[in-house]
Design an enzyme around this catalytic site. Structure first.
Site, PDB file in Angstrom:
ATOM      1  CB  CYS A 163      -0.809  -0.073   1.166  1.00 44.85           C
ATOM      2  SG  CYS A 163      -1.871  -1.570   1.487  1.00 44.85           S
ATOM      3  NE  ARG A 214       4.507   1.210  -1.482  1.00 41.92           N
ATOM      4  CZ  ARG A 214       5.596   1.077  -0.678  1.00 41.92           C
ATOM      5  NH1 ARG A 214       6.636   1.689  -1.281  1.00 41.92           N
ATOM      6  NH2 ARG A 214       5.392   0.609   0.450  1.00 41.92           N
ATOM      7  CD  GLU A 242       7.471 -11.928 -10.219  1.00 37.84           C
ATOM      8  OE1 GLU A 242       7.545 -11.374  -9.034  1.00 37.84           O
ATOM      9  OE2 GLU A 242       8.349 -11.713 -10.896  1.00 37.84           O
ATOM     10  CG  HIS A 274      15.027 -38.814 -10.196  1.00 35.99           C
ATOM     11  ND1 HIS A 274      15.189 -39.974 -10.109  1.00 35.99           N
ATOM     12  CD2 HIS A 274      16.160 -38.192 -10.474  1.00 35.99           C
ATOM     13  CE1 HIS A 274      16.570 -40.300 -10.056  1.00 35.99           C
ATOM     14  NE2 HIS A 274      17.204 -39.206 -10.241  1.00 35.99           N
TER      15      HIS A 274
END
Length: 605
Positions: free
Chosen positions: A2, A27, A489, A505
């Site tokens: 925020c 942000r 992302e 594997h």
């Protein structure tokens, strides 16, 4: 996460606050709001909106004037994105307004008590608890009312508070979430990030945890949450407002990818010591005697910083011959790890405020460990908490997805590894070799960036994939991890990274034409082993994109990367994969600079 912006002075406040919020959009957020007043006003005026800052701006009335105000961009924690859950939050009488970053851990308990006491809540947020606590205080000053409320709070916060009865001031407080004061000429600013301040002032004061401040138009003072005065000296921000502009690029991510050659040159500048084939790291505060006592290096970071730490651990083991490993800080802080006095702990964070990393640092310091920081932001919390460290000098990184800071962090680790190696057993010849390789990096990065069109065409092909597999072995595996993270992302394509040696594997069961594989294939002593992995994939009709130092016969496409020293190759091999993620996201029409559900600076758990 925020964003907080506040102002008190003589100027019309609403445009300043909206501009500040726009500078904090990187942000990550889902709603925004603003509250204003002025010395002659009789109350507070507020506007809030779900969505982007532009949605808030569209709701602001033409006659919305004042000289004091606080504003916020919210990233949802308690309560879904909505107008009601957007900050600021006000009490029932609309006298107290609060904006808050962080999480109040005991919000449910406090909310129940306040409801029983007659409080009426308008939102689902934890923040509104703070508002009602302040409103119920009968202390004489706003500062005392805020302090009284904070005594009830458990959790993290960076808050800014306004009150209609004290409209000549803004009171702010910090505990685990950044708060920065900006000092102007007969005006004061506050923000959660210097990005919101640098167009108005470069003189800042960063609050410490447990510290508060009162801002008036012509003055400020700082003090603890217990009321004791503190001495906070202003510092000068090294970044200018122009550093936060796009500079002719369509997105910040694109700009920051193309800034990497200059950024790497900055992190190297003034640090190389040709005379002794080593480096100077002035902030390290680790002399040769102490360095030789280090028996292990433990690197802690989250996300991209963790992946940079994985590369760093390998370089430290190879060059300094010290056992080293990287671990997610978010896991380390909860597993009651054994803290060894002979271990050097390295905390890595772009913002220097990442909560999980900061909490790990604080726990280590409590147990007497020696902690170094590798961060980008000067004066950030981790930089201040660490015993010493290295700044990576990447410059402001605005896009949520980290690119240039990741690259500079890996270079900073190369410098640390060389420094430790030359103190221990690394030869002069090997020191010269690594220094020569470091100096080649900026030009080699430019070579890779010049091939953007080629990578753009590949991205258009792979944008159709629903899932992708990234593989690498030893030095290539952290590169695969970071490339996988970048793709998911920014493009929202599912991606998974796996050690190439582990294909047989289990993961070979997934191989089919619909699942492309990106393989990291450096020219090192494992080249033939990596080629064998490509054979296994091709035998099962898998599509392969190789990132290698030479064309790979079994790959459908190869991105050829310039060769450097083996130890430094991982730094370069991630560059084309940043471009691949970027152009894949562009082809899919994603919001590249602000990916959904993500935030740049993760200051909550």
């Amino acid at each position: 996460m925020c964003g907080i912006v506040g102002y008190i002075g003589k100027r019309d406040v609403a445009p300043l606050l909206l501009e500040g919020l726009q500078r904090l959009e990187y942000r990550g957020y889902d709603s925004a709001g603003v509250v204003i007043t002025s010395p002659k006003a009789t109350g507070l005026k507020m506007v809030k909106a779900k969505g982007r800052v532009r949605d808030l701006e569209a709701r602001v009335p033409k006659r919305f004037t004042g000289t004091t105000g606080i504003a916020h961009t919210r990233w949802a924690t308690h309560g879904a994105p909505s107008d009601e859950n957007a900050h600021p939050h006000m009490d029932g009488e609309n006298k107290v307004a609060v904006v808050h970053n962080g999480i109040i851990d005991n919000a449910t308990e406090l909310r129940a008590k306040l409801l029983a006491d007659g409080a009426e809540f308008r939102s689902e947020t934890d923040t509104e608890v703070i508002t009602h606590l302040i409103a119920r205080s009968r202390a004489e000053t706003l500062e005392e009312r805020v302090r009284e409320a904070l005594r009830h709070i458990e959790g993290t916060y960076g808050i800014a508070v306004m009150h209609a009865d004290f409209n000549d001031r803004i009171v702010v407080a910090r505990n685990g979430s950044p708060v920065v004061l900006g000092i102007g000429e007969k005006e004061m600013f506050v923000a959660s990030d210097v990005a919101a301040l640098v167009s108005h002032t470069r003189q800042v004061v960063t609050l410490d945890d447990g510290e508060m401040a009162t801002l008036k138009a012509d003055d400020y003072r700082t003090y603890t949450t217990e009321g004791s005065s503190t001495t906070a000296s202003p510092t000068t921000v090294e970044w200018e407002a122009e550093s936060y502009d796009m500079g002719g690029h369509d997105t910040y991510m694109h700009k920051e990818i193309f800034e990497q050659a200059d950024a790497v040159d900055r992190v190297l500048r003034g640090r190389i010591d040709d005379r002794f084939s080593t480096v100077h790291l002035g902030g390290l505060n680790l002399d040769a005697h102490d360095a030789r006592k280090v028996r292990r290096v433990k690197i802690l970071g989250c996300g991209t910083s963790y992946h940079a730490g994985m590369i760093g651990a390998q370089m430290i083991e190879e060059l300094a011959r010290i056992p080293a490993d990287a671990e997610p800080a978010s896991e380390f802080r909860y597993r009651n790890a054994v803290v060894d006095p002979d271990t050097l702990y390295v905390a890595v964070s772009q913002s220097g405020e990442t909560y999980d990393v900061l909490a790990a640092v604080q726990e280590l310091k409590r147990k007497g460990a020696r902690v170094f920081g590798i961060v980008n932001v000067v004066g950030s919390a981790i930089a201040r908490e660490a015993d010493a460290g290295v700044y990576v000098h990447a410059g402001p990184e605005v896009c949520v997805v980290s690119t240039k800071c990741f690259t500079n962090t890996t270079v900073a680790f190369a410098l640390l590894a060389l420094h430790l190696g030359r103190i221990r057993d690394l030869s002069v010849a090997d020191g010269k070799r690594i220094i020569a390789g470091l100096r080649e990096l900026p030009a080699q990065i430019e070579q890779m960036l010049a091939r953007e069109d080629e990578i753009k065409k590949l991205a258009a092909e792979f944008a159709e994939a629903k899932s992708m597999l990234f593989i690498g072995r030893v030095r290539g595996y952290p590169v695969a991890r970071e490339a996988s993270l970048k793709l998911k992302e920014v493009s929202y394509i599912h991606a998974e990274a796996y050690p190439a040696s582990e294909l047989k594997h289990g993961p070979l069961a997934l191989i089919e034409p619909a699942l492309p594989t990106v393989a990291i294939v450096p020219d090192d002593d494992l080249l033939e082993k990596n080629r064998a992995a490509l054979e296994e994939i091709k035998a099962r009709s898998g599509r392969i994109l190789a990132v290698a130092h030479q064309e790979q016969e079994k790959a459908d496409h190869t991105i050829v990367v310039p060769k450097n020293e083996d130890e430094l190759d991982p730094i370069l091999m991630g560059i084309p994969l940043q471009l691949l993620a970027y152009h894949t996201a562009l082809a899919l029409g994603r919001d590249i600079d602000k990916p959904r559900n993500l935030a740049k600076s993760v200051t909550v758990e």
